[in-house]
Scaffold this motif. Structure first.
Motif, PDB file in Angstrom:
ATOM      1  N   ILE A  38       0.825  -1.169   0.021  1.00  0.00           N
ATOM      2  CA  ILE A  38      -0.037   0.088  -0.049  1.00  0.00           C
ATOM      3  C   ILE A  38       0.885   1.437   0.114  1.00  0.00           C
ATOM      4  CG2 ILE A  38      -1.256   1.341   1.628  1.00  0.00           C
ATOM      5  CD1 ILE A  38      -3.009  -1.039   2.333  1.00  0.00           C
ATOM      6  N   GLY A  39       0.521   2.245  -0.972  1.00  0.00           N
ATOM      7  CA  GLY A  39       1.178   3.684  -0.894  1.00  0.00           C
ATOM      8  C   GLY A  39       2.423   3.616  -1.732  1.00  0.00           C
ATOM      9  N   GLY A 240      12.513  15.359   1.317  1.00  0.00           N
ATOM     10  CA  GLY A 240      13.618  15.511   0.389  1.00  0.00           C
ATOM     11  C   GLY A 240      14.443  14.316   0.498  1.00  0.00           C
ATOM     12  N   PRO A 241      15.418  14.151   1.492  1.00  0.00           N
ATOM     13  CA  PRO A 241      16.181  13.194   1.398  1.00  0.00           C
ATOM     14  C   PRO A 241      15.516  12.011   1.983  1.00  0.00           C
ATOM     15  CG  PRO A 241      16.753  14.286   3.144  1.00  0.00           C
ATOM     16  CD  PRO A 241      15.925  15.143   2.334  1.00  0.00           C
ATOM     17  N   VAL A 242      14.323  12.051   2.808  1.00  0.00           N
ATOM     18  CA  VAL A 242      13.635  10.859   3.292  1.00  0.00           C
ATOM     19  C   VAL A 242      12.038  11.413   3.030  1.00  0.00           C
ATOM     20  CG1 VAL A 242      13.032   9.564   5.214  1.00  0.00           C
ATOM     21  CG2 VAL A 242      15.217  10.331   4.985  1.00  0.00           C
ATOM     22  N   ASN A 243      11.482  10.242   2.492  1.00  0.00           N
ATOM     23  CA  ASN A 243       9.869  10.120   2.142  1.00  0.00           C
ATOM     24  C   ASN A 243       9.249   9.056   3.235  1.00  0.00           C
ATOM     25  OD1 ASN A 243       7.527  10.666   1.201  1.00  0.00           O
ATOM     26  ND2 ASN A 243       7.732   9.600  -0.730  1.00  0.00           N
ATOM     27  N   LEU A 244       8.483   9.879   3.951  1.00  0.00           N
ATOM     28  CA  LEU A 244       7.611   9.109   5.121  1.00  0.00           C
ATOM     29  C   LEU A 244       6.180   9.032   4.633  1.00  0.00           C
ATOM     30  CD1 LEU A 244       9.042  10.732   8.268  1.00  0.00           C
ATOM     31  CD2 LEU A 244       9.750   8.646   7.180  1.00  0.00           C
ATOM     32  N   GLN A 245       5.788   7.609   4.790  1.00  0.00           N
ATOM     33  CA  GLN A 245       4.158   7.526   4.574  1.00  0.00           C
ATOM     34  C   GLN A 245       3.905   6.706   5.942  1.00  0.00           C
ATOM     35  OE1 GLN A 245       4.547   4.854   1.144  1.00  0.00           O
ATOM     36  NE2 GLN A 245       3.527   6.609  -0.084  1.00  0.00           N
ATOM     37  N   ARG A 267       6.402   3.683   6.813  1.00  0.00           N
ATOM     38  CA  ARG A 267       7.375   3.603   5.931  1.00  0.00           C
ATOM     39  C   ARG A 267       8.399   4.534   5.647  1.00  0.00           C
ATOM     40  NH1 ARG A 267       4.127   2.307   1.723  1.00  0.00           N
ATOM     41  NH2 ARG A 267       4.269   0.155   1.800  1.00  0.00           N
ATOM     42  N   ALA A 268       9.703   4.484   5.525  1.00  0.00           N
ATOM     43  CA  ALA A 268      10.630   5.399   5.157  1.00  0.00           C
ATOM     44  C   ALA A 268      11.182   5.086   3.829  1.00  0.00           C
ATOM     45  CB  ALA A 268      11.500   5.484   6.308  1.00  0.00           C
ATOM     46  N   ILE A 269      11.618   5.803   2.912  1.00  0.00           N
ATOM     47  CA  ILE A 269      11.936   5.659   1.476  1.00  0.00           C
ATOM     48  C   ILE A 269      13.067   6.838   1.493  1.00  0.00           C
ATOM     49  CG2 ILE A 269      11.586   5.536  -0.712  1.00  0.00           C
ATOM     50  CD1 ILE A 269       8.401   5.651  -0.041  1.00  0.00           C
ATOM     51  N   VAL A 270      14.191   6.095   1.087  1.00  0.00           N
ATOM     52  CA  VAL A 270      15.510   6.862   1.204  1.00  0.00           C
ATOM     53  C   VAL A 270      16.347   6.658  -0.018  1.00  0.00           C
ATOM     54  CG1 VAL A 270      17.797   7.249   2.193  1.00  0.00           C
ATOM     55  CG2 VAL A 270      15.706   6.790   3.822  1.00  0.00           C
ATOM     56  N   PRO A 271      16.354   7.326  -1.041  1.00  0.00           N
ATOM     57  CA  PRO A 271      17.276   7.185  -2.259  1.00  0.00           C
ATOM     58  C   PRO A 271      18.587   7.133  -1.845  1.00  0.00           C
ATOM     59  CG  PRO A 271      15.657   8.938  -2.663  1.00  0.00           C
ATOM     60  CD  PRO A 271      15.562   8.707  -1.200  1.00  0.00           C
TER      61      PRO A 271
END
Length: 292
Positions: A38-39, A240-245, A267-271
């Motif tokens: 999800i998301g 920016g550096p981290v996308n949180l959901q 959820r944390a998304i880090v490029p």
């Protein structure tokens, strides 16, 4: 059947709790945690790069005489390669889950779950529409309160990501290499469906979400198939550096789980690395910079 019933009583907490980690019990066929995608616009191509994604959730299921709780953590490395295959982008994934759970008020157990190795082909159809097919395998493991048998996962997704929207449906179909473990635990095949309908407003993202899951029929007399359907809402923010959901889901229908579940997810998304030339600024997922 007495042995199976006794194991059901002691391993209920693992049902529908553990995910891309490949962690479930004899009570649930799903090696992939229902709701885990999800998301994410999993039908769309990721910008070329390497990403770290972690999904942690905590759920409480209203089992008798006491509630059952679980906390799966699904750290994942995702590599969106620059290589085209059959007109699609090749994307590779590795997940090593860590799980803690308590069944009906019993002391917590914790351990590592099954590693997932997977490859995905993602096609850009134009008009901000994408479709993908993922094939992967969960490796066998000896952690006793989680799924131990190896299995395969097939995932079919479609996403619309235009104008800040993320409209995604992801169908997950799983099959086990062996229908039973050496000690007699039954592993039925399964279907999961994760649904997302969110929209971005600047750096914020909001919208409804839902998921369903069901065991597929088996030839075992007396086995009670399990299923559920849950709904909820998601809120996200791109720093920016981290996308949180973050999202919360609640069962509206459940079958043979012993009670409904409420679960909170983060959820944390880090490029780690990204090809800036391949980043679309209005995509809903993993961009370091947003031009909103």
């Amino acid at each position: 059947m007495r042995r199976l019933a006794a194991r059901r009583a002691t391993t209920l907490i693992a049902t529908a709790c553990f995910g891309v980690a490949g962690a479930t019990s004899a009570l649930a066929g799903s090696a992939a945690q229902p709701g885990q995608t999800i998301g994410l616009p999993v039908g769309a191509q990721l910008p070329v790069g390497l990403y770290f994604v972690n999904l942690s959730s905590f759920g409480v299921r209203g089992t008798d005489p006491r509630a059952s709780t679980s906390n799966p953590n699904l750290p994942t490395l995702a590599w969106a390669t620059p290589w085209p295959v059959l007109g699609a982008r090749l994307q590779l994934f590795f997940t090593q889950p860590v799980v803690a759970a308590s069944s009906r008020g019993a002391p917590y157990q914790s351990g590592i779950g099954q590693q997932l190795l997977a490859g995905q082909l993602a096609w850009d159809l134009g008009g901000d529409v994408g479709v993908s097919y993922l094939f992967g395998g969960y490796l066998p493991i000896d952690t006793r309160f989680l799924t131990q048998e190896a299995s395969f996962t097939h995932r079919f997704a479609a996403s619309y990501t235009g104008h800040g929207f993320n409209l995604t449906a992801n169908l997950l179909y799983g099959t086990f290499v062996n229908a039973r473990s050496p000690d007699g635990v039954l592993y039925p095949d399964y279907l999961n469906l994760d649904l997302t309908a969110t929209r971005k407003f600047g750096k914020f993202e909001v919208g409804p979400v839902a998921f369903g899951s069901t065991d597929l029929p088996t030839n075992v007399a007396g086995y009670r198939r399990q299923g559920q359907f849950a709904v909820g809402g998601l809120v996200g923010y791109n720093f920016g550096p981290v996308n949180l959901q973050a999202y919360v889901t609640r069962d509206v229908i459940q079958r043979n789980y012993g009670g409904t579940e409420t679960r909170g997810w983060l959820r944390a998304i880090v490029p780690i690395f990204q090809d800036k030339a391949d980043v679309a600024p209005d995509r809903t997922l993993v961009t370091r910079e947003q031009n909103d």
